[in-house]
Write an enzyme that holds these catalytic residues in place. Structure first.
Site, PDB file in Angstrom:
ATOM      1  N   LYS A  70      -1.009  -0.875  -4.425  1.00  0.00           N
ATOM      2  CA  LYS A  70      -2.239  -0.139  -4.079  1.00  0.00           C
ATOM      3  C   LYS A  70      -1.866   1.311  -3.826  1.00  0.00           C
ATOM      4  CE  LYS A  70      -4.802  -0.072   0.253  1.00  0.00           C
ATOM      5  NZ  LYS A  70      -5.563  -0.885   1.214  1.00  0.00           N
ATOM      6  N   LEU A  71      -2.531   2.203  -4.528  1.00  0.00           N
ATOM      7  CA  LEU A  71      -2.280   3.637  -4.351  1.00  0.00           C
ATOM      8  C   LEU A  71      -3.381   4.236  -3.500  1.00  0.00           C
ATOM      9  CD1 LEU A  71      -1.364   4.698  -8.015  1.00  0.00           C
ATOM     10  CD2 LEU A  71       0.185   3.948  -6.184  1.00  0.00           C
ATOM     11  N   LYS A  72      -2.980   4.966  -2.473  1.00  0.00           N
ATOM     12  CA  LYS A  72      -3.954   5.725  -1.701  1.00  0.00           C
ATOM     13  C   LYS A  72      -4.341   6.947  -2.525  1.00  0.00           C
ATOM     14  CE  LYS A  72      -4.188   3.516   2.279  1.00  0.00           C
ATOM     15  NZ  LYS A  72      -5.468   3.052   2.837  1.00  0.00           N
ATOM     16  N   ASP A 102      -7.236   3.033  -3.154  1.00  0.00           N
ATOM     17  CA  ASP A 102      -7.992   3.039  -1.897  1.00  0.00           C
ATOM     18  C   ASP A 102      -8.223   4.486  -1.468  1.00  0.00           C
ATOM     19  OD1 ASP A 102      -9.116   2.621   0.576  1.00  0.00           O
ATOM     20  OD2 ASP A 102      -7.358   1.657   1.479  1.00  0.00           O
ATOM     21  N   ASP A 149     -13.944  -1.890   2.376  1.00  0.00           N
ATOM     22  CA  ASP A 149     -13.069  -2.103   3.533  1.00  0.00           C
ATOM     23  C   ASP A 149     -13.878  -1.680   4.772  1.00  0.00           C
ATOM     24  OD1 ASP A 149     -11.194  -1.812   5.585  1.00  0.00           O
ATOM     25  OD2 ASP A 149      -9.759  -0.638   4.454  1.00  0.00           O
ATOM     26  N   GLY A 183      -4.596  -4.688   5.744  1.00  0.00           N
ATOM     27  CA  GLY A 183      -3.618  -4.519   6.817  1.00  0.00           C
ATOM     28  C   GLY A 183      -3.863  -3.261   7.613  1.00  0.00           C
ATOM     29  N   ASN A 194     -10.268   5.411   1.258  1.00  0.00           N
ATOM     30  CA  ASN A 194     -10.644   5.567   2.665  1.00  0.00           C
ATOM     31  C   ASN A 194     -11.798   6.563   2.836  1.00  0.00           C
ATOM     32  OD1 ASN A 194      -7.355   4.884   3.144  1.00  0.00           O
ATOM     33  ND2 ASN A 194      -8.824   3.820   4.469  1.00  0.00           N
ATOM     34  N   GLU A 247     -11.189   0.715  -3.764  1.00  0.00           N
ATOM     35  CA  GLU A 247     -11.511   0.352  -2.379  1.00  0.00           C
ATOM     36  C   GLU A 247     -12.133   1.534  -1.643  1.00  0.00           C
ATOM     37  OE1 GLU A 247      -8.037  -1.207  -0.464  1.00  0.00           O
ATOM     38  OE2 GLU A 247      -8.857  -1.046   1.561  1.00  0.00           O
ATOM     39  N   LYS A 299     -10.087  -7.461   6.901  1.00  0.00           N
ATOM     40  CA  LYS A 299      -9.095  -7.132   7.930  1.00  0.00           C
ATOM     41  C   LYS A 299      -9.569  -7.781   9.211  1.00  0.00           C
ATOM     42  CE  LYS A 299      -7.617  -2.607   6.390  1.00  0.00           C
ATOM     43  NZ  LYS A 299      -7.972  -1.175   6.471  1.00  0.00           N
ATOM     44  N   SER A 310       0.859  -1.179   0.000  1.00  0.00           N
ATOM     45  CA  SER A 310       0.000   0.000   0.000  1.00  0.00           C
ATOM     46  C   SER A 310       0.899   1.235   0.000  1.00  0.00           C
ATOM     47  CB  SER A 310      -0.883  -0.039   1.253  1.00  0.00           C
ATOM     48  OG  SER A 310      -1.657   1.126   1.355  1.00  0.00           O
TER      49      SER A 310
HETATM   50  O1  SMG Z   1      -0.731  -2.815   6.700  1.00  0.00           O
HETATM   51  O2  SMG Z   1       0.024  -2.591   4.685  1.00  0.00           O
HETATM   52  C1  SMG Z   1      -0.655  -2.218   5.621  1.00  0.00           C
HETATM   53  C2  SMG Z   1      -1.482  -0.952   5.462  1.00  0.00           C
HETATM   54  C3  SMG Z   1      -2.492  -1.118   4.407  1.00  0.00           C
HETATM   55  O3  SMG Z   1      -3.435   0.800   3.407  1.00  0.00           O
HETATM   56  C4  SMG Z   1      -3.464   0.030   4.335  1.00  0.00           C
HETATM   57  N1  SMG Z   1      -4.366   0.142   5.335  1.00  0.00           N
HETATM   58  O4  SMG Z   1      -7.550   1.471   4.526  1.00  0.00           O
HETATM   59  O5  SMG Z   1      -6.622  -0.312   3.891  1.00  0.00           O
HETATM   60  C5  SMG Z   1      -6.588   0.724   4.533  1.00  0.00           C
HETATM   61  C6  SMG Z   1      -5.373   1.156   5.347  1.00  0.00           C
HETATM   62  C7  SMG Z   1      -5.736   1.447   6.774  1.00  0.00           C
HETATM   63  C8  SMG Z   1      -4.631   1.932   7.629  1.00  0.00           C
HETATM   64  S1  SMG Z   1      -4.096   3.490   7.204  1.00  0.00           S
HETATM   65  C9  SMG Z   1      -3.177   4.125   8.478  1.00  0.00           C
HETATM   66 MG    MG Z   2      -8.624   0.433   2.974  1.00  0.00          MG
END
Ligand code: SMG
Ligand code: MG
Length: 375
Positions: free
Chosen positions: A168-170, A195, A245, A297, A197, A220, A269, A142
């Site tokens: 995975k790109l935020k 993703d 998610d 994660g 969020n 996501e 998760k 990520s």
């Molecule tokens: O554990 O590799 C990891 C992080 C993966 O992007 C990740 N988690 O929304 O999926 C999600 C985020 C939540 C945590 S962001 C601080």
């Molecule tokens: Mg997510």
């Protein structure tokens, strides 16, 4: 299982590089650890769990200090009572804690510690307990929001060179179409997903549809946690598969999302859904409906990274998870670090969910451990 003591400790483990999402920038992982000392059929055993909650309630309503409080004040007394009644096993933790509403990450940490202790007492690996069908799982990474597109391309190239199988790109408003286009142009064949969020609303549907041009595996959680119907509506106008998610907190909510057409893919998760056993139920529900799942994660330390790999070794986990090497986040992990080898993370074969954490790491990163009497 007879509980003897439960020890809570909060650690602050620095990250190798800041991790920025649409809701925050993390520079360290605040992680609440749970140690359970118990006896199973008279055999002394110790188990460890970590809590997925972040320091602040920005990913979900849970936060580390709140989790410690609810564990000590409300969850442990119920586990202790179940222990006294001789009805405590890893499989009963969920129903024993069920009267306490929510607090799934706190419950998941306790269940993991009890499960670890139970499996260690019987010498069984978590993968064997679950019925995992693989010995290694493909590793995805990520990638946080960066300052600039050149920096993003450098970061992604580094991960591709390390062998990560999926990127995975935020994303967030203002950091979406152009960064995704740049990464897709630089890596035409890399499995890529995004993703958000929960950073968008349905008003952004026309804009989000522009992401359909980049052959993404999935998008996501573009919309808010409680916007199941709106996710279904967005899914109907995008060709990129919709993945949830934050919205999926239980097997029941997974079934609802699938039925509504809000999820073509589910990020499972274990911490978000209250533990590994509920995570497996979601896997089972999704698999029966032909919905792909992958393991998400929460920047797990070595106390949970291997357990996530074991979960992801179940047959329905058909997409690479956010299960990267320890070095993705940590210069020093709490256990033997997990490494990426040929694009994969090995599923642990030792008894239980995790190795015993290194005492020096606990001392360096942790506050004073708090032993809670459960007798
Ligand atoms: O554990 O590799 C990891 C992080 C993966 O992007 C990740 N988690 O929304 O999926 C999600 C985020 C939540 C945590 S962001 C601080
Ligand atoms: Mg997510």
């Amino acid at each position: 299982m007879i509980l003897d003591t439960v020890t809570l400790q909060t650690l602050r483990v620095p990250l190798v590089t800041p991790f920025t999402t649409s809701f925050s920038t993390q520079t360290a992982r605040t992680v609440l650890t749970v140690r359970v000392d118990a006896r199973v059929n008279g055999v002394e055993t110790t188990g460890w769990g970590e809590c997925g909650a972040l320091a602040e309630p920005v990913y979900s309503e849970e936060y580390a200090a709140g989790a410690a409080d609810v564990i000590e004040r409300f969850l442990l007394p119920r586990l202790a009572a179940a222990s006294r009644d001789d009805r405590l096993t890893a499989e009963t933790v969920g129903e024993v804690l069920e009267p306490i509403v929510g607090h799934r990450m706190a419950k998941a940490a306790l269940e993991a510690a009890v499960l670890d202790a139970q499996l260690k007492a019987s010498g069984l690996s978590f993968a064997a307990y679950l019925g995992a069908t693989r010995t290694r799982v493909p590793s995805g990474v990520s990638v946080g929001i960066q300052d600039s597109i050149p920096r993003l391309l450098d970061t992604v190239a580094g991960y591709v060179d390390e062998g990560y199988q999926r990127i995975k790109l935020k994303i967030q408003p203002g950091w979406d179409v152009e960064p995704v286009r740049a990464v897709r142009e630089a890596h035409p064949d890399v499995p890529l997903q995004v993703d958000a969020n929960a950073a968008y609303t349905l008003v952004d549907a026309a804009h989000l549809r522009r992401l359909d041009a980049f052959d993404l595996l999935l998008i996501e959680q573009p919309l808010a946690e409680d916007d199941l119907r709106q996710h279904a509506e967005l899914a109907r106008v995008m060709t990129t598969p919709m993945c949830l998610d934050e919205s999926v907190v239980s097997a029941a909510s997974a079934a609802d999302a699938i039925h509504l057409g809000a999820a073509a893919v589910i990020n499972i998760k274990p911490s978000r859904v209250g533990g590994y056993l509920e995570a497996r139920r979601i896997h089972d529900v999704a698999r029966a409906s032909g919905i792909a799942v992958w393991c998400g994660g929460m920047l797990e330390t070595g106390l949970a990274r291997g357990a996530n790999a074991a979960l992801a070794a179940l047959p329905g986990f058909t997409l690479p998870g956010d299960i990267s090497a320890s070095s993705r986040f940590y210069a020093e992990d709490l256990t033997t670090p997990y490494v990426i080898d040929d694009g994969h993370i090995a599923v642990p074969t030792f008894p239980g969910l995790c190795e015993e954490p290194h005492a020096d790491a606990l001392a360096r990163f942790g506050d004073a451990a708090r032993v809670v009497s459960v007798a």
